[in-house]
Structures are given as structure tokens and as C-alpha cells.
Design a protein around this motif. Structure first.
Motif, PDB file in Angstrom:
ATOM      1  N   SER A 109       0.829  -1.206   0.000  1.00  8.69           N
ATOM      2  CA  SER A 109       0.000   0.000   0.000  1.00  8.69           C
ATOM      3  C   SER A 109       0.863   1.256   0.000  1.00  8.69           C
ATOM      4  N   HIS A 110       0.375   2.285  -0.711  1.00  8.19           N
ATOM      5  CA  HIS A 110       1.053   3.578  -0.700  1.00  8.19           C
ATOM      6  C   HIS A 110       0.397   4.539   0.292  1.00  8.19           C
ATOM      7  N   LEU A 111      -0.613   4.077   1.019  1.00 12.08           N
ATOM      8  CA  LEU A 111      -1.314   4.908   1.990  1.00 12.08           C
ATOM      9  C   LEU A 111      -0.745   4.669   3.382  1.00 12.08           C
ATOM     10  N   GLY A 112      -0.298   5.728   4.029  1.00  8.35           N
ATOM     11  CA  GLY A 112       0.308   5.598   5.347  1.00  8.35           C
ATOM     12  C   GLY A 112      -0.575   4.924   6.376  1.00  8.35           C
ATOM     13  N   PRO A 113      -1.859   5.335   6.550  1.00  5.72           N
ATOM     14  CA  PRO A 113      -2.717   4.670   7.539  1.00  5.72           C
ATOM     15  C   PRO A 113      -2.887   3.177   7.267  1.00  5.72           C
ATOM     16  N   HIS A 114      -2.932   2.801   5.993  1.00  2.99           N
ATOM     17  CA  HIS A 114      -3.074   1.382   5.662  1.00  2.99           C
ATOM     18  C   HIS A 114      -1.811   0.604   6.035  1.00  2.99           C
ATOM     19  N   ARG A 115      -0.661   1.207   5.827  1.00  2.00           N
ATOM     20  CA  ARG A 115       0.589   0.526   6.189  1.00  2.00           C
ATOM     21  C   ARG A 115       0.677   0.345   7.711  1.00  2.00           C
ATOM     22  N   VAL A 116       0.282   1.380   8.451  1.00  2.00           N
ATOM     23  CA  VAL A 116       0.300   1.264   9.914  1.00  2.00           C
ATOM     24  C   VAL A 116      -0.658   0.171  10.360  1.00  2.00           C
ATOM     25  N   TRP A 117      -1.861   0.189   9.787  1.00  2.00           N
ATOM     26  CA  TRP A 117      -2.816  -0.859  10.156  1.00  2.00           C
ATOM     27  C   TRP A 117      -2.259  -2.239   9.821  1.00  2.00           C
ATOM     28  N   GLY A 118      -1.647  -2.385   8.658  1.00  2.00           N
ATOM     29  CA  GLY A 118      -1.137  -3.683   8.252  1.00  2.00           C
ATOM     30  C   GLY A 118      -0.122  -4.253   9.221  1.00  2.00           C
ATOM     31  N   VAL A 119       0.796  -3.398   9.704  1.00  2.00           N
ATOM     32  CA  VAL A 119       1.834  -3.871  10.627  1.00  2.00           C
ATOM     33  C   VAL A 119       1.219  -4.246  11.973  1.00  2.00           C
ATOM     34  N   VAL A 120       0.388  -3.341  12.520  1.00  2.00           N
ATOM     35  CA  VAL A 120      -0.190  -3.591  13.847  1.00  2.00           C
ATOM     36  C   VAL A 120      -1.165  -4.761  13.801  1.00  2.00           C
ATOM     37  N   ALA A 121      -2.062  -4.746  12.808  1.00  2.00           N
ATOM     38  CA  ALA A 121      -3.051  -5.818  12.714  1.00  2.00           C
ATOM     39  C   ALA A 121      -2.395  -7.152  12.392  1.00  2.00           C
ATOM     40  N   GLY A 122      -1.376  -7.142  11.516  1.00  2.00           N
ATOM     41  CA  GLY A 122      -0.687  -8.381  11.208  1.00  2.00           C
ATOM     42  C   GLY A 122      -0.083  -9.018  12.447  1.00  2.00           C
ATOM     43  N   SER A 123       0.483  -8.187  13.311  1.00  2.00           N
ATOM     44  CA  SER A 123       1.028  -8.706  14.571  1.00  2.00           C
ATOM     45  C   SER A 123      -0.081  -9.250  15.459  1.00  2.00           C
ATOM     46  N   GLY A 124      -1.216  -8.528  15.502  1.00  2.00           N
ATOM     47  CA  GLY A 124      -2.337  -8.987  16.311  1.00  2.00           C
ATOM     48  C   GLY A 124      -2.890 -10.313  15.832  1.00  2.00           C
ATOM     49  N   TYR A 125      -3.043 -10.448  14.521  1.00  2.00           N
ATOM     50  CA  TYR A 125      -3.530 -11.713  13.967  1.00  2.00           C
ATOM     51  C   TYR A 125      -2.549 -12.855  14.257  1.00  2.00           C
ATOM     52  N   ALA A 126      -1.255 -12.562  14.166  1.00  2.00           N
ATOM     53  CA  ALA A 126      -0.254 -13.606  14.421  1.00  2.00           C
ATOM     54  C   ALA A 126      -0.336 -14.088  15.863  1.00  2.00           C
ATOM     55  N   VAL A 127      -0.491 -13.144  16.796  1.00  2.00           N
ATOM     56  CA  VAL A 127      -0.628 -13.531  18.210  1.00  2.00           C
ATOM     57  C   VAL A 127      -1.920 -14.329  18.413  1.00  2.00           C
ATOM     58  N   ALA A 128      -3.004 -13.909  17.738  1.00  2.00           N
ATOM     59  CA  ALA A 128      -4.268 -14.645  17.843  1.00  2.00           C
ATOM     60  C   ALA A 128      -4.111 -16.071  17.349  1.00  2.00           C
ATOM     61  N   ALA A 129      -3.340 -16.266  16.268  1.00  2.00           N
ATOM     62  CA  ALA A 129      -3.103 -17.616  15.761  1.00  2.00           C
ATOM     63  C   ALA A 129      -2.335 -18.457  16.773  1.00  2.00           C
ATOM     64  N   LEU A 130      -1.380 -17.835  17.464  1.00  2.00           N
ATOM     65  CA  LEU A 130      -0.611 -18.567  18.473  1.00  2.00           C
ATOM     66  C   LEU A 130      -1.464 -18.917  19.685  1.00  2.00           C
ATOM     67  N   VAL A 131      -2.346 -17.997  20.056  1.00  2.00           N
ATOM     68  CA  VAL A 131      -3.171 -18.213  21.252  1.00  2.00           C
ATOM     69  C   VAL A 131      -4.250 -19.259  20.997  1.00  2.00           C
ATOM     70  N   THR A 132      -4.738 -19.327  19.757  1.00  3.27           N
ATOM     71  CA  THR A 132      -5.826 -20.245  19.434  1.00  3.27           C
ATOM     72  C   THR A 132      -5.308 -21.679  19.420  1.00  3.27           C
ATOM     73  N   SER A 133      -5.770 -22.462  20.361  1.00  2.00           N
ATOM     74  CA  SER A 133      -5.378 -23.865  20.460  1.00  2.00           C
ATOM     75  C   SER A 133      -6.420 -24.589  21.304  1.00  2.00           C
ATOM     76  N   PRO A 134      -6.435 -25.933  21.241  1.00  2.00           N
ATOM     77  CA  PRO A 134      -7.405 -26.676  22.057  1.00  2.00           C
ATOM     78  C   PRO A 134      -7.232 -26.430  23.556  1.00  2.00           C
ATOM     79  N   SER A 135      -6.070 -25.946  23.976  1.00  2.55           N
ATOM     80  CA  SER A 135      -5.825 -25.721  25.398  1.00  2.55           C
ATOM     81  C   SER A 135      -6.478 -24.444  25.918  1.00  2.55           C
ATOM     82  N   TYR A 136      -6.823 -23.526  25.003  1.00  2.00           N
ATOM     83  CA  TYR A 136      -7.412 -22.247  25.398  1.00  2.00           C
ATOM     84  C   TYR A 136      -8.761 -22.089  24.706  1.00  2.00           C
ATOM     85  N   PRO A 137      -9.687 -21.362  25.322  1.00  3.29           N
ATOM     86  CA  PRO A 137     -10.961 -21.089  24.643  1.00  3.29           C
ATOM     87  C   PRO A 137     -10.725 -20.288  23.367  1.00  3.29           C
TER      88      PRO A 137
END
Length: 382
Positions: free
Chosen positions: A44-72
């Protein structure tokens, strides 16, 4: 006794296997969202979109790590909402970074207060155009960043419609506009609420909500005939007429004074510019069929608009020939119609696909016990 024990063991094993499988699917979904968000940050050439991409990408990655049969699974969903919506929204608002649409809405609100009209009569630059109907300017009149108000209306409408889900809020097509400033969210949220109210037999409430949505943006207007058909099927023509009178009354009061005060400026802003019929090019230029036709095919704009009109006729004929009898059926018709429209508009962007996405979520929602049964006598008279 032994057979009963074996059955219990098999049942527990099946439940555990199902939980494990669902966790794996959801983990893969969050990982895919992380890849999409980080990919957007790279291209993206849009600054707000790039910021969202970095922050949200990290959030999604953590969500993927947290999601497991051991946790709700709700723990991973909460992390996804926090990382893809809350954190980037707060950070971008604090930094004053937003999409152009937010600036347009806030400027239109200031114009409404100072000149009595949310439109520039003779717009020249892209930022001068206000392609939204007059109701949208109210988000610019209210204090603070317009994103708080537009996002709040969206979330409140989904909650009232019984559609507020963490997975829907965290979906990139929804989370991105929530953070950077997508003004389509309150429109589609109110559309969903209007459909649900019509399905519950509350014709006046449905007309009021859809009238407000239709006073914000043209994209809400296709919902009106479908909801009227739903109301006629479920409650009869009298209730459908009441719904229509309320909706059209709200739209008339909100839109007509501004259209009559400056007809030429109104048409330039809210009709010609979104359809790509002005000399100023809209920044909405995602490579969807309508834009590709208008850009690379001689006479492509006319072809795209003709296809758009044809798709509208097909949906209209389907509503007349076989009107929807449930809110889910109405949601499917509107989602299909707007999905076709968003791909065929000459000036379009991927963000507009939030309409079929959210309406599709409404259509796929399990039937509610609050929906009254069909009144077959009134249906026969409709």
C-alpha cells in the motif's frame, strides 16, 4: 454398563476431535489474516493502511498462536479484535492519521455549520467532492474524530441486530475501515438492523432505520424495495406501505432541501463523481471488472453502467417473482445485488465488498427464535 461407558468415551473423543479441528481451522484463518495484513503493509502507498497492516498483522499472528485446544477460542478472537481494531484505531486517531473519507466527512460537517450545505458547488480537486448524502455530514458535526461516531453506529447497529461477533469485527474487510475510517460501515450496519426489524414484524422501526441509512449514502437504497417486499410477505401491504412512508419521509427531510438548494452542485458531488462521470478522477480504482472496463475498453464506462443496470433488473425481477419471506432471504438478495454493483461500478474499491460480507453474515446467521411465524392469511392478501 460397558456399552454405555464405550458410548460416553466415543462421544467425548468425538467432541475433543471436533474442538481440535475447529481450533486448527480458526488458527489457520488468523494466520491467513496476518499474511493479508502484512502484505497490505508492504504494497500500500497509503500511510494509515501501512500502519494498520503492521499492527493488525502482529495482532492476527498472536491470535493464531493463542488459538489452540488448550485455550478457549474466544481468547484468540479477543486478541484479534484488540490487535486489528482497537490498537490501530487508537494509535491512528492519536496520530491524526486517517483515510481521505474521514477528512471529507469532517469538512462536510464544517461546511454544513458555516454555509448551510455540506457540498462545494463547483468542486475541482478530489478533496473538494463529497459523494455522500447529507446525513453523512452529521458525523463531521459531532465533536472528536468522525471514526468514533461512525464505528460506534456500526457496532451498535450490529448489536441491536444480534449480529455482533468478534470474528466479524476482526475480519480484515471490517477491521481495516474501522481503524482507518470507512464510512460504509454505519450504512451497512443500519441496513442489517432494518432487515432484522422487518423480519421481526416491526415495519415502522425498519422504515426509520433504513431511512436513516438511505440518508447517508446511495448504497443503502437497494435495501428499501427488498425490505418492503419482505414486510408485505410477512405482514401485508398495509405494513409495507407504512414502512415505505416512514423511510421515504426520513430521506425526503434529510436530502431534498439540499438537492433543491443547489441541484447542479448536488448532482456533481453525489451522482456524477461516484459514477466516474466528472473530469476529476475518483481515487476509488481497485482492479474490479467495472473499473477495468471503464479504464481499458473503449466505451467501457457505458458498458459497465449497462451491466450494472441489467444486474439491478435481474435482482428486482427475482424480488417481484419470489419475494423473500425471512430476514435471511432478504439479506441474501441485497448481498447479491450489492456484490454485483460493487464489482461493476466504474469507480470502485475492494473496501466496498464490506457490504456483501456483512449482509452475507446476516444471511448465514442461524434462524432467530424471535422471528414471528409467517401470517399466511396476510401473505395471501399481500
Amino acid at each position: 454398563m460397558r456399552n454405555s461407558l464405550d458410548q460416553s468415551v466415543r462421544r467425548l473423543s468425538g467432541t475433543a476431535w471436533g474442538t481440535c479441528r475447529r481450533s486448527r481451522v480458526e488458527r489457520c484463518a488468523w494466520a491467513g489474516c496476518a499474511a493479508v495484513a502484512l502484505g497490505l503493509a508492504l504494497v500500500s502507498h497509503l500511510g494509515p493502511h501501512r500502519v494498520w497492516g503492521v499492527v493488525a498483522g502482529s495482532g492476527y499472528a498472536v491470535a493464531a498462536l493463542v488459538t489452540s485446544p488448550s485455550y478457549p477460542r474466544r481468547a484468540g478472537r479477543a486478541v484479534a479484535v484488540a490487535g486489528a481494531v482497537v490498537l490501530p484505531l487508537v494509535g491512528l486517531v492519536a496520530a491524526g492519521e486517517r483515510q481521505l473519507e474521514v477528512s471529507v466527512v469532517e469538512r462536510s460537517g464544517q461546511l454544513l455549520l458555516t454555509t448551510g450545505s455540506p457540498y462545494v458547488s463547483d468542486p475541482a480537486a478530489v478533496a473538494d467532492f463529497n459523494p455522500y448524502l447529507p446525513g453523512m455530514a452529521l458525523f463531521g458535526v459531532l465533536p472528536g474524530d468522525a471514526r468514533w461516531w461512525s464505528g460506534g453506529v456500526f457496532v451498535a447497529a450490529l448489536a441491536a441486530a444480534g449480529l455482533l461477533r468478534a470474528r466479524l469485527l476482526a475480519c480484515p474487510l471490517v477491521a481495516l475501515p474501522l481503524a482507518v475510517g470507512g464510512i460504509d460501515l454505519p450504512v451497512v450496519g443500519l441496513m442489517c438492523l432494518g432487515i432484522v426489524l422487518a423480519g421481526r414484524g416491526r415495519s415502522s422501526g425498519a422504515g426509520l432505520v433504513l431511512g436513516v441509512a438511505a440518508a447517508l449514502k446511495w448504497t443503502a437504497w437497494p435495501a428499501l424495495p427488498v425490505v418492503l417486499a419482505l414486510t408485505a410477505v410477512r405482514q401485508g401491504r398495509r405494513h409495507a406501505l407504512r414502512c415505505a412512508v416512514v423511510a421515504l419521509g426520513v430521506v425526503t427531510v434529510a436530502v431534498l432541501p439540499f438537492a433543491l438548494a443547489d441541484p447542479a452542485g448536488f448532482c456533481r458531488n453525489v451522482i456524477a463523481f461516484p459514477l466516474g462521470l466528472t473530469s476529476t478522477t475518483s481515487p476509488a480504482s481497485s482492479p474490479l471488472p467495472g473499473h477495468l472496463l471503464a479504464t481499458y475498453v473503449p466505451g467501457g464506462t457505458v458498458i459497465a453502467l449497462t451491466l450494472l443496470a441489467a444486474s439491478a433488473v435481474v435482482i428486482a425481477v427475482s424480488v417481484v417473482a419470489r419475494p423473500p419471506g425471512t430476514a435471511r432471504g432478504a439479506g441474501i438478495r441485497i448481498a447479491a445485488g450489492l456484490g454485483l454493483a460493487m464489482t461493476l461500478l466504474p469507480a470502485t474499491r475492494f473496501g466496498y465488498l464490506v457490504y456483501p460480507l456483512v449482509l452475507g453474515a446476516l444471511a448465514l446467521r442461524p434462524p432467530s427464535h424471535r422471528t414471528p411465524p409467517l401470517n399466511f392469511r396476510e401473505r395471501a392478501l399481500a
